[in-house]
Design an enzyme around this catalytic site. Sequence first.
Site, PDB file in Angstrom:
ATOM      1  N   LEU A   7      42.946  82.135  85.916  1.00  0.00           N
ATOM      2  CA  LEU A   7      42.641  80.974  85.001  1.00  0.00           C
ATOM      3  C   LEU A   7      41.908  81.566  83.807  1.00  0.00           C
ATOM      4  O   LEU A   7      41.815  80.738  82.667  1.00  0.00           O
ATOM      5  CB  LEU A   7      41.613  80.014  85.636  1.00  0.00           C
ATOM      6  CG  LEU A   7      42.326  79.504  86.923  1.00  0.00           C
ATOM      7  CD1 LEU A   7      41.245  78.587  87.874  1.00  0.00           C
ATOM      8  CD2 LEU A   7      43.318  78.668  86.583  1.00  0.00           C
ATOM      9  N   GLY A  40      36.060  87.016  81.820  1.00  0.00           N
ATOM     10  CA  GLY A  40      34.701  86.606  81.150  1.00  0.00           C
ATOM     11  C   GLY A  40      33.993  87.979  81.426  1.00  0.00           C
ATOM     12  O   GLY A  40      34.427  88.980  81.691  1.00  0.00           O
ATOM     13  N   PHE A  55      31.630  88.703  83.802  1.00  0.00           N
ATOM     14  CA  PHE A  55      31.714  89.109  85.087  1.00  0.00           C
ATOM     15  C   PHE A  55      32.664  89.469  85.810  1.00  0.00           C
ATOM     16  O   PHE A  55      32.797  90.144  86.817  1.00  0.00           O
ATOM     17  CB  PHE A  55      30.746  88.220  86.034  1.00  0.00           C
ATOM     18  CG  PHE A  55      29.711  87.725  85.385  1.00  0.00           C
ATOM     19  CD1 PHE A  55      28.496  88.803  85.284  1.00  0.00           C
ATOM     20  CD2 PHE A  55      29.165  86.497  85.085  1.00  0.00           C
ATOM     21  CE1 PHE A  55      27.188  88.292  84.756  1.00  0.00           C
ATOM     22  CE2 PHE A  55      27.888  86.202  84.558  1.00  0.00           C
ATOM     23  CZ  PHE A  55      26.929  87.236  84.220  1.00  0.00           C
ATOM     24  N   ASP A  91      20.994  76.217  80.775  1.00  0.00           N
ATOM     25  CA  ASP A  91      22.102  76.374  80.032  1.00  0.00           C
ATOM     26  C   ASP A  91      23.040  75.129  79.980  1.00  0.00           C
ATOM     27  O   ASP A  91      24.354  75.543  80.118  1.00  0.00           O
ATOM     28  CB  ASP A  91      22.684  77.568  80.640  1.00  0.00           C
ATOM     29  CG  ASP A  91      23.834  78.534  79.643  1.00  0.00           C
ATOM     30  OD1 ASP A  91      23.654  78.092  78.478  1.00  0.00           O
ATOM     31  OD2 ASP A  91      24.437  79.294  80.102  1.00  0.00           O
TER      32      ASP A  91
END
Length: 636
Positions: free
Chosen positions: A384, A387, A389, A497
Amino acid sequence: MDDSMDTKSILEELLLKRSQQKKKMSPNNYKERLFVLTKTNLSYYEYDKMKRGSRKGSIDIKNIRCVEKVNLEEQTPVERQYPFQIVYKDGLLYVYASNEESRSQWLKALQNEIRGNPHLLIKYHSGFFVDGKFLCCQQSCKAAPGCTLWEAYADLHIATKEEKLRVPTFPDRMLKIPRAVPIFKMDEPSSSTTLVQYDSDSKKNYDSQPNVNMRSEDFACSNQREKNVNHSTSKMSWGFTESSSSEEEENLDDYDWFAGNISRSQAEQLLRQKGKEGAFMVRNSSQVGMYTVSLFSKAVNDKKGTVKHYHVHTNAENKLYLAENYCFDSIPKLIHYHQHNSAGMITRLRHPVSTKANKVPTSVSLGSGIWELKREEITLLKELGSGQFGVVHLGKWKGQYDVAIKMIKEGSMSEDEFFQEAQTMMKLNHPKLVKFYGVCSKRYPIYIVTEYITNGCLLNYLKSHGKGLETYQLLEMCYDVCEGMAFLESHQFIHRDLAARNCLVDSDLSVKVSDFGMTRYVLDDQYVSSVGTKFPVKWSAPEVFHYFKYSSKSDVWAFGILMWEVFSLGKQPYDLYDNSQVVVKVSQGHRLYRPKLASDTVYQIMYSCWHELPEKRPTFQQLLASIEPLREKDKP
């Protein structure tokens, strides 16, 4: 009579003043000025032939945020050996006294006058701002958050009415309790100092420009069986354990962080060997029945690191505390709180260090625990996104459930980050929060498994499909997020966040809050961040980028920005400014304009989230009440 008191001189002296270099190319110069301190102003004048001349400048006492010494520059001439700084709302002034006695006198007088001022700094810059950057931390913006804890803040800060309601009351003799002050023995050398320094490292404050292809930050959270997780004992590394009974809580030998009877020097040696920011242990003090928390911190470019030793105090009500106003019935409860909140300490208690070799193995998984999933029951279907991590996949669990799998590659996420995010996911369960199924933690890549949300990231969805949405649908999206955040607020969690990039859109266009990597559990709706914390500047409230102070009200500020993102169909907030310019603009009172699709009423709601004072912003529950009537009105 009052006017005469206000204008009466408290202190008057001829001092050296450095130019404020308000223009980028202006050279440094130093001028002798007559400084005059009154109850209302600090003014400076020309002085010639023993007479006061014209006034060259003045600072309102109420606008001063910090008064403190400044570390000397290299090769400083004799006449500039005793500098101090005045940080005020619109600038930074460097002044030089002729000797230490004079400087101390000015510091004492000024600090006395600014006591109780609004927006006093928790951190300041200990070095000069020279050639476009601070010498102490190399930050290049004059408005950048400080890098050194300002010790005087604890004495000069006066709580607001709202804060006072939350503060426990003590007898008069208890009012001088130090605020998490490291303890020292005069006859024993120590690496500790009375000035706690740490880097905010603004370069780490991640740029708020989202990556439109990224979905690795899209996952978090929930399960009803939170009682099966023991949040005060991390008896594993990269794994979880089920909780022990409350009757066992007082047996400190059961805890990884309890080191028993080891000396101060042995504690320092073990913590330095661990070498991780926030490594800590609890040990018996030299006084029988007392305890000391030893804590390791490592600032940027500091190879050796520092070990601080904090004494566990007991108040008149027999409660235990490290920091004033944060009192607990037991050592485990105290440690649990400070694992989530630094509260005046140099950093949070992040990594327990044990004296028993077999107590913290390098990798312990859930095994048969309820959160550990069998890797063989998970099938990876398609990627999908990717990033920071690792990679995120769509997959099947047990051959029938659609799941999203966040794959943590080795070395990409610290144990602390992984443990924090997974623990948070376990505790939260709400229809407007992404569901958490479990982890596969026995080997790399580690899996964090959550429900699959069909339409992906809200920000990307707004950019690609926003023009086809009606305004009532945009409002409904905001309401969904607000519901999820009201749940967090009511359970004493702060997200830290919140943004459109961290919410997901389901097949029915309902929106769920996600990405709990920065979420913190707090007991008093306040979290003061410690070393080098990253934060999204364009979504941050003034108290975050000035003081690193988070609360549900800083989440409310971010929700206002998210509403603006939704009604502008995914535009970048403050798109004409970089992060440092946003800090200056917001501090000066500038706010985002009304998006075309937002009615005046909707804009009033988002604008109410951006009040400079946190206590004047609405709660999420109040925001729900404000949005609710508009939903019914706007629906076709």
